[in-house]
Design a protein around this motif. Structure first.
Motif, mmCIF file in Angstrom:
data_model
loop_
_atom_site.group_PDB
_atom_site.id
_atom_site.type_symbol
_atom_site.label_atom_id
_atom_site.label_comp_id
_atom_site.label_asym_id
_atom_site.label_seq_id
_atom_site.Cartn_x
_atom_site.Cartn_y
_atom_site.Cartn_z
ATOM 1 N N UNK A 144 0.783 -1.212 0.000
ATOM 2 C CA UNK A 144 0.000 0.000 0.000
ATOM 3 C C UNK A 144 0.823 1.274 0.000
ATOM 4 N N UNK A 145 2.085 1.243 -0.510
ATOM 5 C CA UNK A 145 2.801 2.516 -0.454
ATOM 6 C C UNK A 145 2.221 3.478 -1.486
ATOM 7 N N UNK A 146 2.261 4.739 -1.133
ATOM 8 C CA UNK A 146 1.989 5.778 -2.109
ATOM 9 C C UNK A 146 3.333 6.336 -2.536
ATOM 10 N N UNK A 147 4.062 5.547 -3.293
ATOM 11 C CA UNK A 147 5.420 5.924 -3.657
ATOM 12 C C UNK A 147 5.473 6.182 -5.149
ATOM 13 N N UNK A 148 5.812 7.406 -5.514
ATOM 14 C CA UNK A 148 5.931 7.757 -6.922
ATOM 15 C C UNK A 148 7.286 7.322 -7.442
ATOM 16 N N UNK A 198 8.184 10.775 3.203
ATOM 17 C CA UNK A 198 7.556 10.877 4.517
ATOM 18 C C UNK A 198 6.662 9.669 4.757
ATOM 19 N N UNK A 199 6.321 9.468 6.024
ATOM 20 C CA UNK A 199 5.491 8.331 6.419
ATOM 21 C C UNK A 199 4.256 8.849 7.147
ATOM 22 N N UNK A 200 3.094 8.393 6.709
ATOM 23 C CA UNK A 200 1.858 8.747 7.372
ATOM 24 C C UNK A 200 1.239 10.053 6.917
ATOM 25 N N UNK A 203 4.700 -0.389 5.396
ATOM 26 C CA UNK A 203 4.964 -0.158 3.978
ATOM 27 C C UNK A 203 6.435 0.170 3.740
ATOM 28 N N UNK A 204 7.048 0.879 4.678
ATOM 29 C CA UNK A 204 8.476 1.180 4.566
ATOM 30 C C UNK A 204 9.285 -0.107 4.629
ATOM 31 N N UNK A 205 8.946 -0.960 5.583
ATOM 32 C CA UNK A 205 9.674 -2.228 5.715
ATOM 33 C C UNK A 205 9.537 -3.072 4.457
ATOM 34 N N UNK A 247 16.320 9.588 2.228
ATOM 35 C CA UNK A 247 15.959 9.611 3.637
ATOM 36 C C UNK A 247 14.470 9.364 3.776
ATOM 37 N N UNK A 248 14.098 8.536 4.753
ATOM 38 C CA UNK A 248 12.694 8.291 5.059
ATOM 39 C C UNK A 248 12.449 8.684 6.513
ATOM 40 N N UNK A 249 11.472 9.563 6.742
ATOM 41 C CA UNK A 249 11.140 10.002 8.096
ATOM 42 C C UNK A 249 9.663 10.310 8.206
ATOM 43 N N UNK A 250 9.206 10.521 9.440
ATOM 44 C CA UNK A 250 7.762 10.705 9.630
ATOM 45 C C UNK A 250 7.387 11.952 10.409
ATOM 46 N N UNK A 251 8.288 12.499 11.209
ATOM 47 C CA UNK A 251 7.887 13.479 12.202
ATOM 48 C C UNK A 251 8.355 14.885 11.855
#
Length: 278
Positions: free
Chosen positions: A2-6, A243-245, A260-262, A220-224
């Motif tokens: 379910x990633x929304x990854x372009x 970004x995540x979420x 989804x990141x994993x 880089x992948x981050x969420x906050x």
């Protein structure tokens, strides 16, 4: 999945509305042939790991450590965890595995799994200031205090009603110490206070001047909120951020959840292996 990854390109999004969000697409194959020239930089809480009621209750899902070790090997060591947690705390979470990392919001750095911390330019938070901030935890049951050395965090995931009171109490202390070089970092159910002058971005910039990260193209992948400083510098490093979420400003795309990141990271390795065999 379910990633929304372009597709990963050199262009970034400019925070489109929800209607313009991309459809779910497969893991971008464009990165796969380039892992040997890539630096993989990953936040931990809310990015690799799902949130838990308390910081000590997070756990590493089956398979993640193996994926990280394979990425570390495939990038010739250019994989680093980038976190507000201390290096010691990071190591406890991933034990017995140890990874290169930027810890304490840029206060600490370890370039190799078996090396000592370097570039720890940040001074620890003043003891008297810590004492005053720690007293805020008495405002309500459920407020958890975390002393990270270089910062102090007040977690209120178990006491969401206390959010306003916590930030008001911190503001009063700051008003009483107008010349104190401190910074307040609001996060997901946490208020963190640290000395000014260092961030995750400053830590990443330092990391990218060192081998084996030097000269590579980072992603880089981050969420906050604390990850936004790293999102902002990725274009300067010819890098990409996700970004995540949520769809953060300036990122290439986003993932819905840490799971989804994993999955994305595992598929990077699988797709590269298949490409090498074709």
């Amino acid at each position: 999945m379910k990633h929304n990854v372009a597709e990963m390109t050199d262009e970034v999004d400019t925070a489109p509305d929800d209607d313009a969000a991309p459809e779910s697409v497969p893991v971008p194959a464009s990165l796969v042939p380039h892992l040997s020239q890539t630096a993989v930089l990953l936040d931990i809480d809310g990015t690799l790991l799902d949130f838990a009621p308390t910081p000590r209750e997070v756990w590493v899902p089956p398979g993640l450590a193996k994926t990280l070790k394979r990425l570390h090997a495939r990038t010739n060591g250019a994989l680093a965890l980038v976190s507000g947690r201390s290096l010691n705390d990071i190591d406890l979470i991933f034990a017995p595995d140890i990874f290169p990392a930027v810890g304490g919001h840029g206060a600490e750095m370890r370039l190799e799994a078996d090396s000592e911390a370097v570039a720890a330019h940040a001074p620890p938070l003043d003891k008297e200031l810590k004492r005053r901030l720690a007293a805020i935890a008495r405002l309500s049951p459920g407020i958890l205090l975390e002393d990270k050395g270089y910062s102090l965090a007040l977690h209120y995931r178990l006491a969401p009603h206390a959010e306003k009171a916590i930030f008001e109490a911190v503001s009063l202390i700051r008003a009483d110490l107008p010349n104190a070089p401190i910074e307040v970092l609001p996060g997901k159910c946490v208020c963190e206070i640290k000395n000014a002058g260092f961030t995750k971005a400053s830590g990443v910039l330092e990391l990218m001047t060192r081998e084996p990260f030097k000269g590579r193209r980072p992603f880089f992948i981050g969420d906050d909120v604390t990850d936004e400083s790293v999102f902002a510098i990725m274009p300067d490093l010819n890098g990409l951020s996700f970004s995540v979420g949520r769809r953060a400003t300036g990122v290439a795309a986003h993932f819905d959840a840490p799971s989804d990141v994993r999955e994305f990271l595992a598929h990077l390795l699988d797709d590269e292996r298949h490409a090498s065999l074709s």
